[in-house]
Every structure is written in C-alpha cells, then in structure tokens.
Design a protein around this motif. Sequence first.
Motif, PDB file in Angstrom:
ATOM      1  N   GLN A 164     -88.884  27.063   1.918  1.00 35.72           N
ATOM      2  CA  GLN A 164     -89.673  26.782   0.716  1.00 35.72           C
ATOM      3  C   GLN A 164     -89.620  25.310   0.359  1.00 35.72           C
ATOM      4  N   ASP A 165     -88.437  24.702   0.461  1.00 37.11           N
ATOM      5  CA  ASP A 165     -88.303  23.275   0.181  1.00 37.11           C
ATOM      6  C   ASP A 165     -89.152  22.439   1.133  1.00 37.11           C
ATOM      7  N   MET A 166     -89.129  22.798   2.408  1.00 39.85           N
ATOM      8  CA  MET A 166     -89.897  22.049   3.392  1.00 39.85           C
ATOM      9  C   MET A 166     -91.396  22.179   3.127  1.00 39.85           C
ATOM     10  N   SER A 167     -91.845  23.377   2.816  1.00 40.87           N
ATOM     11  CA  SER A 167     -93.270  23.595   2.521  1.00 40.87           C
ATOM     12  C   SER A 167     -93.687  22.823   1.276  1.00 40.87           C
ATOM     13  N   ARG A 168     -92.807  22.810   0.265  1.00 45.11           N
ATOM     14  CA  ARG A 168     -93.103  22.096  -0.978  1.00 45.11           C
ATOM     15  C   ARG A 168     -93.191  20.595  -0.723  1.00 45.11           C
ATOM     16  N   GLN A 169     -92.266  20.073   0.067  1.00 41.22           N
ATOM     17  CA  GLN A 169     -92.281  18.644   0.376  1.00 41.22           C
ATOM     18  C   GLN A 169     -93.529  18.273   1.169  1.00 41.22           C
ATOM     19  N   LEU A 170     -93.921  19.126   2.111  1.00 37.64           N
ATOM     20  CA  LEU A 170     -95.108  18.861   2.916  1.00 37.64           C
ATOM     21  C   LEU A 170     -96.364  18.833   2.053  1.00 37.64           C
ATOM     22  N   ARG A 171     -96.448  19.749   1.088  1.00 43.05           N
ATOM     23  CA  ARG A 171     -97.610  19.757   0.180  1.00 43.05           C
ATOM     24  C   ARG A 171     -97.672  18.477  -0.643  1.00 43.05           C
ATOM     25  N   LYS A 172     -96.508  18.010  -1.100  1.00 41.57           N
ATOM     26  CA  LYS A 172     -96.475  16.777  -1.886  1.00 41.57           C
ATOM     27  C   LYS A 172     -96.911  15.580  -1.046  1.00 41.57           C
ATOM     28  N   GLU A 173     -96.451  15.543   0.194  1.00 40.26           N
ATOM     29  CA  GLU A 173     -96.819  14.432   1.070  1.00 40.26           C
ATOM     30  C   GLU A 173     -98.305  14.446   1.375  1.00 40.26           C
ATOM     31  N   LYS A 174     -98.868  15.632   1.590  1.00 39.57           N
ATOM     32  CA  LYS A 174    -100.311  15.737   1.841  1.00 39.57           C
ATOM     33  C   LYS A 174    -101.111  15.304   0.620  1.00 39.57           C
ATOM     34  N   ALA A 175    -100.622  15.667  -0.555  1.00 40.47           N
ATOM     35  CA  ALA A 175    -101.309  15.288  -1.781  1.00 40.47           C
ATOM     36  C   ALA A 175    -101.274  13.768  -1.970  1.00 40.47           C
ATOM     37  N   ARG A 176    -100.114  13.160  -1.696  1.00 40.31           N
ATOM     38  CA  ARG A 176    -100.012  11.700  -1.800  1.00 40.31           C
ATOM     39  C   ARG A 176    -100.919  11.010  -0.801  1.00 40.31           C
TER      40      ARG A 176
END
Length: 203
Positions: A164-176
């Motif tokens: 879950q942490d990895m998926s959340r971080q990936l979403r944030k990076e894609k958004a940035r």
Amino acid sequence: MDLLEKIRKTARSPQDIVRDLCIEKEGSVLRAWLKRFDPASEQRVPEHHFSREMRQMGLQEPNAIFKALDDDGGGEITLEEIDEDESILWNSFRDFMIRILRQHQHTVQDFLASAGDHGNVSAAQFKDALRANGWEGGLESHLFRAMSGDGQFLTALDMDWLQQDMSRQLRKEKARQAALEEARRKEDHSKSDPRVTLFKFKL
C-alpha cells in the motif's frame, strides 16, 4: 476529578499511559500501532478509532487522552505523538523497504520468497535479509515481532502495508510528474502564442 486532572497530579504523561498499555497488551507500541490503530498504513488515526481501540484495551476515558495527545487539534494523531522513538524507527524501516524493492524492481512477494521458505520468513531469516540489503538501523527482532501476525513468521498479509505504501508513493510521483508536464506545456504554449509576443512588444 476527571482523567486529565488525575494525570496532572501524577508524574505520568498521556504518552506514558498509552505506551504502558500498548506494551502490556501487545508487547510494544509499534505492534499496537500496526495491529490496532493503523493496519491500513495511513500514518494517522482519528479520535473515534483510537478511543475504540484504547477502550478495548481497558483504558477509561480514552477521548480525554486523545485530546491531550492531539497537539494541533486536527482530530488525528500519529505514531510520533505517542512514541517518537518508535516513529523514527518505523519511518526509517518503511523508507528502507520501499527503496530496496524499487531498486531491485521487486514486489513484497519477491522479497519474502527470497528471504524465506515459500514466502514464510522466520525472525532469523528476516534479520539476515535486512542486513544483506544494507539495513543498519538494528532492532530487527523488534520490527519482526511488531509485524508478524503469529509471532513465528512474516507473510505477505503481514507486509500488506508495504504494498500500500509503495502504491501510494507511486501515485504521488505520477501526480507530481503530471503537474510538471502540465506546467511545461503551458509555458511552451505561452512562448509560441503570437498574442503574448505582441503584448510584450507593445509594453
């Protein structure tokens, strides 16, 4: 005399009360945090959830304790507000695990399979795997006991928070990245727009 008044008359802080109860019931503050307060790895717990779990562990007037812990009055508390040392350890471990999995392009299941037998990782195997990957934070046994559901092995279910942490971080990076690309697109558009050039010329 309410609970906060009783606390003020003793040497025990609200953090002491919560920590002592977590250690008594779960073995450590970190295990109580992962098992009871933040199983979804949201990194914070709202008042109603905290109060329910503390009441189940036997604490009277948990809402008063929550308000004493909630420094900013935001209606949520973090692990740091309960135990700063446990928070530092946990955040360091989370960052480390995300880094090595991404570095080797592994999933949580890949890590468990490489560390143990059929994805079931013992405490000794967990310690060896961490150190082989460069973990220098120590306290491997403490981390293992905090995460292991049965106290004997770590499984994919015990490590679900990491996925879950990895998926959340990936979403944030894609958004940035999307925001940066949109900003560049607007900048390129303004440079190529003849109306902008004419406006600058008139000025």
